[in-house]
Design a protein around this motif. Structure first.
Motif, PDB file in Angstrom:
ATOM      1  N   SER A  22       0.814  -1.217   0.000  1.00 38.72           N
ATOM      2  CA  SER A  22       0.000   0.000   0.000  1.00 38.72           C
ATOM      3  C   SER A  22       0.845   1.262   0.000  1.00 38.72           C
ATOM      4  O   SER A  22       0.520   2.234  -0.687  1.00 38.72           O
ATOM      5  CB  SER A  22      -0.933   0.001   1.205  1.00 38.72           C
ATOM      6  N   GLU A  41       0.502   3.935  -3.045  1.00 39.24           N
ATOM      7  CA  GLU A  41       0.045   5.298  -2.794  1.00 39.24           C
ATOM      8  C   GLU A  41       1.122   6.329  -3.129  1.00 39.24           C
ATOM      9  O   GLU A  41       0.830   7.386  -3.698  1.00 39.24           O
ATOM     10  CB  GLU A  41      -0.386   5.439  -1.330  1.00 39.24           C
ATOM     11  N   GLU A  46       0.729   9.137  -6.063  1.00 33.24           N
ATOM     12  CA  GLU A  46       0.790  10.547  -5.673  1.00 33.24           C
ATOM     13  C   GLU A  46       1.856  11.289  -6.480  1.00 33.24           C
ATOM     14  O   GLU A  46       1.640  12.410  -6.942  1.00 33.24           O
ATOM     15  CB  GLU A  46       1.090  10.660  -4.179  1.00 33.24           C
ATOM     16  N   LEU A  72      -6.980   2.609  -0.227  1.00 36.22           N
ATOM     17  CA  LEU A  72      -5.787   3.142  -0.867  1.00 36.22           C
ATOM     18  C   LEU A  72      -6.152   4.355  -1.706  1.00 36.22           C
ATOM     19  O   LEU A  72      -7.088   4.294  -2.501  1.00 36.22           O
ATOM     20  CB  LEU A  72      -5.124   2.098  -1.775  1.00 36.22           C
ATOM     21  N   SER A  73      -5.386   5.425  -1.521  1.00 32.69           N
ATOM     22  CA  SER A  73      -5.554   6.573  -2.415  1.00 32.69           C
ATOM     23  C   SER A  73      -4.588   6.403  -3.578  1.00 32.69           C
ATOM     24  O   SER A  73      -3.430   6.061  -3.378  1.00 32.69           O
ATOM     25  CB  SER A  73      -5.269   7.880  -1.678  1.00 32.69           C
ATOM     26  N   LEU A  74      -5.059   6.637  -4.779  1.00 35.88           N
ATOM     27  CA  LEU A  74      -4.209   6.630  -5.965  1.00 35.88           C
ATOM     28  C   LEU A  74      -4.299   8.017  -6.587  1.00 35.88           C
ATOM     29  O   LEU A  74      -5.037   8.251  -7.540  1.00 35.88           O
ATOM     30  CB  LEU A  74      -4.631   5.532  -6.945  1.00 35.88           C
ATOM     31  N   GLY A  79      -8.979   5.873  -6.224  1.00 39.12           N
ATOM     32  CA  GLY A  79      -8.518   5.000  -5.159  1.00 39.12           C
ATOM     33  C   GLY A  79      -9.161   3.639  -5.249  1.00 39.12           C
ATOM     34  O   GLY A  79      -9.935   3.346  -6.172  1.00 39.12           O
ATOM     35  N   LYS A 102     -11.445   7.254   1.164  1.00 38.41           N
ATOM     36  CA  LYS A 102     -10.136   7.341   1.829  1.00 38.41           C
ATOM     37  C   LYS A 102      -9.978   8.674   2.539  1.00 38.41           C
ATOM     38  O   LYS A 102      -9.488   8.744   3.669  1.00 38.41           O
ATOM     39  CB  LYS A 102      -9.016   7.146   0.806  1.00 38.41           C
TER      40      LYS A 102
END
Length: 408
Positions: A147, A151, A155, A315-317, A322, A347
């Motif tokens: 993760s 991420e 980012e 999870l942030s993408l 996400g 998220k």
């Protein structure tokens, strides 16, 4: 007579525990933190790119009744019931709560001096400074397919860097296959080059490139190590029973097997010889339950066993997408997941809810609730080898979702 309780560590578990201990009068709580601010660790990948500060003022998340000491614990002296601090001071205790958290692992590759970290605020700050000195649009290699790696890679990609994610194994090993495919599709849409398996294992780094296990060299002006976590050596160096990774071995009440006056919570706790996923989703309930164990012992009551379970991971993408992966209470993934903008929203809601949970507990001790795992007592604990493999394969899984106002 006032009971002295010392909490070592000012992260999610330590702050939650210190706040919850305010449920009972006659207790003086001292929290030792090596950082001047509360580190919102699940935001560190955002701090690197400037989309979040990654910090909160302790005055917001910590009860004003808690005495805070800006220092670091070096050794626990059980015989004298005291803690030696880095400053040379000694902190006396009647009960001790160990919640010193975790840090990233050191790269075990040639050219490790060219590799940056992201797992701690110091490492994230250094990475941000390195990126600021690097030409926009440069090539960045993120090492680690868990993760944290996912991420961080997303980012960076959304803020203009050309990113390769070198998984060294499977992408998102803690996700269900469906969630994994969604994460891969989103990363592809962000132009992140995902390398899985042996072809994605980095064995060396330099100032301009990385070398993969198959001998190929790839351009990499910045290389980020986002795989694996380690815990401070405090328990082992203090002569307390610890597992292979250095976490304090406790029973199911989070009580140290060597000393009933010492409990542990968060990443440094290994209840019944096993350990839960390193995440604030585990740390906050463990902090609350460790505090309840101390409160029970002060009252002369038997402490309760662990009850917390998992609900999933989010999870942030980047800021607009996400993956929200639902899970069974034992942390195994379900086939159900949410992707895209709704998952990114979930998220963000979760991250805000984590801080709000600490703030609320500081104002109303005992208010924090967590999802239960009714099957925990019936399940055998994992062996140390199984636990080490779990950490290695999924080092950075984050928190779950907020359901009905509760952090899940």
């Amino acid at each position: 007579m006032t009971t002295q309780v010392s909490v070592l560590g000012g992260g999610y578990a330590g702050v939650m525990a210190a706040n919850r201990l305010q449920r009972r009068g006659g207790i003086e709580v001292t929290l030792v933190s090596p950082t001047p601010d509360f580190v919102d660790r699940i935001r560190l990948h955002q701090m690197v790119t400037g989309t979040h500060s990654g910090r909160q003022d302790y005055r917001r998340v910590l009860s004003p009744q808690v005495r805070r000491v800006h220092d670091r614990a070096e050794r626990i002296d059980r015989g004298n019931r005291s803690v030696l601090l880095a400053s040379g001071a000694r902190l006396r205790y009647d009960h001790l709560l160990l919640a010193v958290g975790s840090a990233g692992t050191s790269p075990d590759i040639a050219g490790a001096e060219h590799v940056q970290g992201v797992a701690t605020i110091g490492a994230a700050q250094q990475l941000r400074r390195v990126l600021a000195r690097t030409a926009p649009g440069a090539t960045v290699t993120v090492v680690g397919g868990g993760s944290t790696g996912i991420e961080t890679a997303a980012e960076l990609a959304t803020t203009g860097w050309r990113v390769t994610l070198a998984c060294g194994g499977q992408l998102g090993p803690s996700l269900h296959e469906r969630g994994r495919r969604s994460a891969a599709a989103i990363l592809h849409g962000l132009d992140v080059d995902v390398l899985e398996g042996t072809a994605g294992r980095v064995v060396a780094a330099s100032a301009t490139e990385v070398t993969l296990a198959d001998g190929r060299a790839r351009a990499s002006e910045v290389t980020v190590w986002a795989t694996g976590f380690s815990v401070p050596d405090l328990a082992h160096s203090s002569g307390l029973a610890s597992d292979a990774t250095g976490r304090l071995v406790t029973d199911e009440t989070l009580t140290c097997v060597d000393d009933p006056r010492i409990v542990a919570a968060g990443d440094v706790a290994a209840p019944s010889g096993g350990a839960q996923r390193m995440s604030c989703q585990a740390a906050m309930p463990l902090g609350a339950q460790a505090a309840e164990t101390i409160l029970s012992r002060i009252a002369g009551d038997p402490p309760a066993d662990l009850t917390n379970g998992f609900a999933g991971q989010c999870l942030s993408l980047g800021r607009r997408s996400g993956v929200l992966q639902l899970a069974h209470p034992d942390d195994t993934p379900r086939a159900v997941h949410l992707r895209g903008r709704p998952a990114a929203w979930a998220k963000e809601v979760t991250c805000r809810a984590v801080v709000r949970g600490l703030v609320t507990e500081a104002r109303r001790p005992g208010s924090f609730r967590w999802p239960r795992d009714p099957g925990r007592a019936a399940r055998p604990t994992r062996s140390e080898a199984e636990d080490e493999a779990r950490i290695a394969s999924d080092p950075g899984a984050e928190v779950g979702a907020e359901v009905d106002g509760r952090v899940r």
